[in-house]
Design a protein around this motif. Structure first.
Motif, PDB file in Angstrom:
ATOM      1  N   TYR A  26       0.748  -1.566   0.094  1.00  0.00           N
ATOM      2  CA  TYR A  26       0.072   0.027  -0.031  1.00  0.00           C
ATOM      3  C   TYR A  26       0.924   1.259   0.195  1.00  0.00           C
ATOM      4  N   ASP A  27       0.132   2.454  -0.557  1.00  0.00           N
ATOM      5  CA  ASP A  27       1.303   3.788  -0.527  1.00  0.00           C
ATOM      6  C   ASP A  27       0.616   4.372   0.687  1.00  0.00           C
ATOM      7  N   THR A  28       1.804   4.554   2.022  1.00  0.00           N
ATOM      8  CA  THR A  28       1.632   4.989   2.939  1.00  0.00           C
ATOM      9  C   THR A  28       0.990   6.376   2.683  1.00  0.00           C
ATOM     10  N   LEU A  29       0.628   7.290   1.905  1.00  0.00           N
ATOM     11  CA  LEU A  29       0.549   8.429   2.057  1.00  0.00           C
ATOM     12  C   LEU A  29      -0.782   8.445   1.378  1.00  0.00           C
ATOM     13  N   THR A  30      -1.432   7.941   0.682  1.00  0.00           N
ATOM     14  CA  THR A  30      -2.888   7.902   0.258  1.00  0.00           C
ATOM     15  C   THR A  30      -3.626   6.291   0.525  1.00  0.00           C
ATOM     16  N   GLY A  31      -3.105   5.502   1.709  1.00  0.00           N
ATOM     17  CA  GLY A  31      -3.248   4.354   1.954  1.00  0.00           C
ATOM     18  C   GLY A  31      -4.502   3.700   0.755  1.00  0.00           C
ATOM     19  N   LEU A  32      -3.519   3.713  -0.059  1.00  0.00           N
ATOM     20  CA  LEU A  32      -4.475   2.888  -1.305  1.00  0.00           C
ATOM     21  C   LEU A  32      -3.476   1.926  -1.758  1.00  0.00           C
ATOM     22  N   PRO A  33      -3.865   0.768  -2.435  1.00  0.00           N
ATOM     23  CA  PRO A  33      -2.374  -0.281  -2.975  1.00  0.00           C
ATOM     24  C   PRO A  33      -1.833   0.423  -3.806  1.00  0.00           C
ATOM     25  N   ASN A  34      -0.880   0.095  -4.160  1.00  0.00           N
ATOM     26  CA  ASN A  34       0.377   0.562  -4.327  1.00  0.00           C
ATOM     27  C   ASN A  34       0.772   0.178  -6.424  1.00  0.00           C
ATOM     28  N   ARG A  35       1.981   0.126  -6.844  1.00  0.00           N
ATOM     29  CA  ARG A  35       1.826  -0.797  -7.774  1.00  0.00           C
ATOM     30  C   ARG A  35       2.475  -2.040  -7.919  1.00  0.00           C
ATOM     31  N   LEU A  36       2.439  -2.675  -7.261  1.00  0.00           N
ATOM     32  CA  LEU A  36       2.987  -4.141  -7.060  1.00  0.00           C
ATOM     33  C   LEU A  36       1.402  -4.672  -6.586  1.00  0.00           C
ATOM     34  N   LEU A  37       0.758  -4.045  -5.951  1.00  0.00           N
ATOM     35  CA  LEU A  37      -0.644  -4.345  -4.979  1.00  0.00           C
ATOM     36  C   LEU A  37      -1.480  -4.620  -6.615  1.00  0.00           C
TER      37      LEU A  37
END
Ligand SMILES: Nc1nc2c(ncn2[C@@H]2O[C@H](COP(=O)(O)O[C@H]3[C@@H](O)[C@H](n4cnc5c(=O)[nH]c(N)nc54)O[C@@H]3COP(=O)(O)O)[C@@H](O)[C@H]2O)c(=O)[nH]1
Length: 681
Positions: A254-265
């Motif tokens: 997850y992207d720590t800034l937005t809490g959204l999934p990151n590129r990997l997920l």
């Protein structure tokens, strides 16, 4: 074999000695006739066995044994008795002596056999004791909860955990079966593990959660067969490691800034969606979203505002999609979406429109009302088609097209777009060699003094003399230079050539100030101040004849130490102009803090003068501000007499625009400078 013979009767001692020498070739026999001497010998030497007569001059009966045993508890002792105290000897043999012999009833072979057995038994006894001690130490040291069960799963023994509190009393387990003591789901798994352990299939373990008074706790239970009758169950509280695992999983996915999934997920989700679509023949849409104007906001209002804006953007995009879809932050101001179960292209278009509308509304960040937009590229996956990376590339290419179409819109990928993307790539490659191949040239656009109509300054404007395409305008390649970082060496070349040309005009008696554009990346480059100083020194251009045109964002981003850079540039004696003034949504407060000399009114406000009320008001306000704060004012993009009149009436200092002259190559500009003064018509 080393033997200590403790016997006060010399005859008996001699007899034993002869017997031993008969049966043992390698044997060292030490003789003591009192207990005191025996203890001294035992303390000094390590014996393999002691043959002990209980009746000695200094000790009698069982105490003879115990006193010696206390000193050498790890050496086997064989007690020797007469017929009259055989009962005592038997008792001692049970209590700790290795064996006993009735004097006069043994021959050499028997004696030897008794001794060998005694030594063996003692060794086995010592080994057993050591291994018991180890098990006990282990048992005490293990921080986990230990439970012993019989082979049917009834709890027999309970040793509380040192590391954690279960808040469950031992009575809850003891005497009960697994199914009586544990909740049903957990009990079923525990029984399976117990059966595996009973079947001798090594360690069987499982993880589970229990709702306890202190909250939900995660445990791991490991079952291992402990003996013929018992199974050991080791219970460990793994809540902490579960939490750490979850945190690591979150950080990785997850992207720590937005809490959204990151590129990997995102990639994982897309792959899953593709696998599912392959089975169901569904269509998937992949969207690539890039924010418009985000960089500007980040540069002008700072990264803190930029970060909060990205969080709000992420939340708004999430509201536009279904739960089964995925939105991820791919980095920077880029987001991507996977839409599953798409029936037709229109479905994806509806979502894209929803996202664009949602992001078009103003965002409130730290008391700033900010506006961004989104350019969206869309492509579709139909079973058996492109792989994941190709899909993302196509969505990315389509997104670039959306940007080129004026932003705040979406575009579906089409194969023709690849050609454009390819051209972009080719252009970038050509640009990499353009400097070495001397393909860049400079044009100069005059700035005319409103009072007197003389050319007092020129703006340097870069052109690319492309071998096949001819003269390419900067609008087509400046952003590519920026993105690739080539702007730094190319910008340095522009600065150097402009200063050399400025010096040539100075030497020719037609001195004009040269205004050079600096890009954000160039401005942020750590070597900028040193480069300007070096170029001024090398070219010999008087510093007051160089003006650097910066954008508002460069003045605003004071948090990054750029204020200092402005002051250092100013200290070199050059003047600083704010280009496109009024176009950046920024505070005016910085004007009084920074070393600004010139305001260039953005040509977009000049374009519709004098008919457009808003633009007239803005142009008037900027000119008023320049006069009030003692800045020089330059109006860009002056194309007709009405615009010039309007600006002249409001006391604009300089004009720049097609009305007076287009940007010109050096030769043409030389003619202009050498000719009569320019008059506006
Ligand atoms: N970092 C650098 N940026 C550079 C450099 N050289 C140019 N640029 C930037 O590229 C932008 C486009 O420049 P260009 O195509 O040269 O356009 C300039 C003028 O030709 C145009 N102009 C001038 N007068 C008029 C007019 O009357 N009407 C009209 N429609 N256009 C006109 O304006 C451009 C100058 O703009 P500005 O820089 O804002 O003063 C441009 O933004 C350049 O900044 C470089 O070396 N480095």
């Amino acid at each position: 074999m080393k033997i200590l013979l403790v016997e006060d009767n010399q005859g008996d001692a001699r007899l034993l000695e002869i017997m031993l020498h008969d049966v043992l070739t390698a044997c060292t026999l030490t003789h003591a006739d009192t207990l005191g001497k025996a203890i001294s010998h035992a303390c000094l030497m390590q014996f393999d066995i002691i043959l002990l007569d209980l009746s000695l001059p200094d000790s009698q009966g069982s105490s003879t044994f115990w006193r010696l045993h206390d000193v050498v508890s790890n050496v086997p002792i064989v007690v020797m008795t007469g017929h009259d105290d055989e009962v005592l000897a038997t008792e001692l043999a049970q209590a700790g002596a290795q064996d006993y012999l009735v004097k006069g009833s043994v021959d050499g072979r028997w004696l030897l056999r008794v001794m060998r057995y005694a030594i063996e038994r003692k060794r086995a006894e010592l080994e057993l004791r050591q291994s018991e001690a180890k098990v006990r130490a282990l048992y005490e040291a293990v921080p986990d909860l230990l439970l012993f069960l019989d082979l049917e799963g009834r709890f027999l023994e309970y040793k509380p955990a040192k590391d954690f509190q279960t808040h469950i009393e031992p009575e809850h387990f003891l005497g009960k079966t697994i199914h009586e003591a544990l909740p049903e789901g957990v009990a079923d798994q525990a029984m399976l593990c117990l059966e595996k352990a009973v079947a001798g299939r090594g360690i069987a373990s499982f993880e589970y959660q229990m709702a306890l008074p202190q909250g939900v706790t995660n445990y791991e239970s490991r079952f291992i067969r402990a003996s013929e009758e018992q199974v050991l169950c080791i219970v460990r509280d793994i809540s902490e490691s579960k939490r750490t695992q979850q945190q690591l999983h979150f950080l990785a996915h997850y992207d720590t800034l937005t809490g959204l999934p990151n590129r990997l997920l995102f990639n994982e989700s897309l792959q899953q969606a593709q696998t599912y679509a392959n089975r169901t023949s569904d269509t998937i849409a992949v969207m690539f979203i890039d924010l418009d104007r985000f960089k500007n906001i980040n540069d002008t209002l700072g990264h803190g505002v930029g970060d909060k804006l990205l969080q709000q953007v992420g939340a708004r995009i999430s509201l536009c999609i279904r739960e089964s879809d995925t939105v991820a932050r791919m980095g920077g101001d880029e987001f991507a979406v996977v839409l599953v179960n798409v029936r037709e292209e229109r479905d994806a278009a509806v979502v894209a429109e929803k996202i664009i509308d949602a992001l078009r509304l103003p965002f409130m960040v730290d008391d700033h009302e900010v506006f961004v937009g989104a350019s969206i590229g869309i492509t579709f996956y139909r079973p058996g088609q492109d792989d994941r990376d190709v899909l993302l590339e196509k969505a990315d290419v389509a997104m670039y097209h959306a940007k080129e179409r004026g932003r705040n819109n979406y575009q579906f990928y089409s194969s023709e777009m690849d050609e454009v993307a390819y051209e972009r790539l080719v252009m970038e490659n050509h640009l990499r060699h353009a400097l070495d191949r001397n393909e860049f040239i400079l044009y100069y656009q005059p700035q005319i003094a409103v009072e007197g109509g003389r050319v007092t300054a020129v703006e340097t404007l870069l052109r690319w003399q492309h071998p096949e395409r001819g003269l390419v305008a900067p609008g087509e390649f400046i952003s590519l230079l920026e993105e690739s970082g080539l702007i730094v060496p190319v910008g340095k070349w522009v600065l150097k050539t402009s200063c050399q040309q400025g010096r040539a005009w100075y030497d020719a008696g037609t001195p004009v100030r040269v205004a050079v554009n600096l890009s954000v990346r160039q401005f942020k480059h750590p070597g900028l101040v040193a480069d300007v100083a070096e170029i001024l020194a090398e070219s010999g251009l008087p510093p007051e004849l160089l003006e650097l045109e910066l954008t508002e964002s460069m003045f605003m981003d004071s948090a990054t130490g750029d204020v200092n850079k402005l002051t250092q540039l100013k200290a070199l004696g050059v003047s600083l102009a704010i280009d496109d003034f009024g176009s950046g949504a920024s505070s005016l407060a910085y004007l009084k803090d920074f070393p600004v000399d010139t305001l260039k009114i953005c040509q977009s406000f000049v374009l519709n003068l004098p008919h457009n009320n808003d633009d007239s008001a803005i142009a008037s306000a900027v000119l008023g501000l320049a006069q009030a704060m003692n800045f020089t004012s330059v109006a860009e993009g002056v194309e007709n007499a009405q615009q010039a009149d309007f600006l002249r009436e409001r006391r604009c200092d300089y004009f720049q625009g097609f009305l007076f002259s287009k940007p010109l190559p050096v030769d043409e500009l030389n003619q202009l400078l050498n000719g009569s003064k320019l008059q506006d018509n």
